[in-house]
Design an enzyme around this catalytic site. Structure first.
Site, PDB file in Angstrom:
ATOM      1  CG  ASP A 123      -1.917   1.139   1.224  1.00 48.14           C
ATOM      2  OD1 ASP A 123      -1.617   2.181   0.607  1.00 48.14           O
ATOM      3  OD2 ASP A 123      -2.986   1.003   1.834  1.00 48.14           O
ATOM      4  CG  HIS A 124       1.021   4.359  -3.100  1.00 56.02           C
ATOM      5  ND1 HIS A 124      -0.147   3.913  -3.670  1.00 56.02           N
ATOM      6  CD2 HIS A 124       0.895   5.701  -2.996  1.00 56.02           C
ATOM      7  CE1 HIS A 124      -0.940   4.938  -3.914  1.00 56.02           C
ATOM      8  NE2 HIS A 124      -0.341   6.042  -3.510  1.00 56.02           N
ATOM      9  CG  HIS A 164      -4.648   4.417  -0.286  1.00 58.67           C
ATOM     10  ND1 HIS A 164      -3.658   3.473  -0.388  1.00 58.67           N
ATOM     11  CD2 HIS A 164      -4.885   4.824  -1.564  1.00 58.67           C
ATOM     12  CE1 HIS A 164      -3.320   3.320  -1.660  1.00 58.67           C
ATOM     13  NE2 HIS A 164      -4.057   4.128  -2.383  1.00 58.67           N
TER      14      HIS A 164
END
Length: 519
Positions: free
Chosen positions: A207-208, A270
């Site tokens: 999950d960036h 996110h």
């Protein structure tokens, strides 16, 4: 191990600490947008900073036939176009490009995986990468189980207990991009398929957002400073707002977005990950299991919504035609590839509670949407009013204290407090105490993918999501989508592109005598 020489001993120490073992990263979907825009620029920047090991190699895998030289040229152009304000240095690129290779294969083609295995064996011997392989799935989600299964069939997914002795302790890891399933059932099935081939410790669900400096700094901010943690609870915090705003539309991704919507695209991953970092208890150590254990406890404390709660605590909407930065933009139904009767949401607002000792009774308001006035992501803790306002007449209409963590685009933290205006009268107004990464450290924060790629090469899964995290987040989100599906199919509320969302979202928070923060 070979290390680049440097005149700065502190920087050399950092390199020695962060340099992984020699290894190969295999990029499935090597001709796709993610590889061009994010992965190759991130890997090049790691090389530029001296954080990649001697012999580090990249093997791209995709359908289209091309030579190693053609693939290297394509990657050179991608780095030149998308690397973060750092032009390609010829000497660094020349060394870096020597380790870039390409294998053409369909993802369901087992003979293609046999060719890949043979090529990896050659590179291991030629470049001394020791059988260490990181497989990165930059592909559509339906390819994940196909790729994993074929890696297992050709012996490229060996677990630690069954490693090939000829590899001298080589490891195999796999990185899985979002979306990880589209509901609780599909997420569990994908986990089952991956675990049939890889162990949990080999799987890195990326999950960036967790690679962003400000998100990581949230842990330091909370647990590295004694002055904040004592007030980080229901006794002092009135409410928490988490906002992820995008000014872009769906940008030609209708085939994905019209089946996902804002809740699957942003909330499930996110926003739930960010929420868990805000709410978690101090871990016993800063390591992968300890941190993720505390995050899972938060997600378990967010109970699935009932049908009635879905109706009263959630809002979904679609953008209509409007203007962004003075330029006209079409409504969602007029975007190319979107079904004219689509009820996919491009905006979500919701209210939830974390039912534990620390956060009991504190409402958390989440909102995310496309075609909003600007791109910004922030976490805002709004504190309660002082119990006895000595300066009530001077502070009429002034908000209480707040602490805002700016995740993007201008990374930093703002604390708002009351201060007396200079002069003979007792007049009070809010002032901000700001910290910004760019001005405080004088450097541009690294792209999130740089940190996460480096961590996956090092075998550090702290900033990656674990199986139970994914499933707990999906259990909550699926309760919302199931509630929506049970409602009669009607036109969704609309909000004009360039506005901050629908009136229904304002009413959601206004029912609690609160308002959304002005951004």
């Amino acid at each position: 191990m070979h290390r680049p020489t440097t005149a700065n001993p502190l920087r050399e120490g950092l390199r020695q600490q962060l340099t992984p073992e020699p290894c190969i990263i295999v990029l499935f979907g090597a001709t796709g947008d993610l590889t061009h825009r994010k992965l190759l620029p991130a890997l090049y920047n790691l090389a530029l900073d001296g954080l990649l090991p001697h012999g580090f190699s990249i093997v791209g895998v995709a359908r289209r036939p091309k030579s190693d030289a053609e693939f290297r040229k394509e990657m050179f152009d991608a780095v030149n176009q998308f690397s973060r304000s750092r032009p390609v240095q010829p000497q660094v690129w020349e060394t870096f490009a020597q380790g870039i290779f390409y294998v053409a294969s369909e993802f369901h083609d087992q003979p293609g995986f046999e060719r890949l295995k043979a090529r990896l064996g050659e590179i291991d011997k030629e470049r001394g990468t020791g059988g260490n392989h990181l497989f990165y799935m930059a592909t559509p989600p339906d390819a994940y189980p196909i790729i994993a299964t074929n890696l297992g069939k050709v012996g490229l997914a060996s677990r630690e207990s069954t490693r090939d002795p000829e590899h001298d302790g080589g490891w195999n890891r796999i990185v899985v991009e979002k979306p990880f399933g589209r509901d609780l059932r599909s997420a569990r099935e994908l986990n089952r398929q991956l675990h049939a081939v890889f162990s949990e410790r080999q799987i890195y669900r990326i999950d960036h957002y967790l690679g962003k400096e400000t998100v990581q700094n949230l842990l330091v901010f909370r647990f590295g400073n004694i002055i904040f943690e004592p007030i980080w609870n229901h006794q002092y915090v009135d409410n928490v707002q988490i906002t992820v705003a995008e000014n872009l539309g769906i940008e030609g991704r209708a085939s994905y977005y019209d089946h996902a919507g804002a809740i699957r695209d942003m909330v499930q991953n996110h926003m739930m990950q960010t929420l868990s970092l805000v709410c978690m208890e101090p871990p016993v150590a800063f390591d992968a299991d300890a941190v993720r254990d505390e995050k899972v406890k938060v997600l378990r404390a967010i109970h699935p919504m009932t049908r009635e709660q879905v109706q009263t605590r959630t809002v979904r909407a679609q953008y209509s035609a409007g203007a962004i930065n003075g330029q006209p933009v079409p409504g969602y139904h007029n975007e190319e590839g979107v079904q004219p009767d689509s009820i996919t949401e491009t905006y979500v607002a919701l209210k939830l509670f974390v039912d534990n000792w620390r956060w009991a009774g504190v409402p958390f308001y989440l909102r995310t949407g496309k075609r909003l006035p600007k791109r910004t992501t922030e976490i805002a803790l709004q504190f309660k009013q002082a119990p006895h306002l000595l300066f009530r007449r001077s502070m009429d209409g002034m908000d209480s204290n707040s602490l805002v963590v700016h995740i993007q685009p201008d990374e930093g933290t703002t604390i708002k407090v009351a201060s007396k205006i200079p002069g003979p009268l007792m007049r009070v107004r809010p002032v901000n105490m700001d910290f910004r990464y760019g001005t405080s450290f004088g450097i541009e924060p690294a792209d999130a993918y740089e940190r996460l790629l480096l961590d996956s090469l090092l075998g550090d899964s702290t900033l990656f999501t674990r199986r139970d995290e994914v499933e707990e987040a999906w259990e909550f989100v699926t309760s919302i989508t199931d509630g929506w599906n049970e409602q009669a199919a009607v036109d969704l509320p609309k909000y004009e592109a360039g506005s901050w969302g629908p009136e229904e979202a304002d009413r959601l928070i206004a029912r609690d005598s609160r308002i959304w923060r002005r951004l």
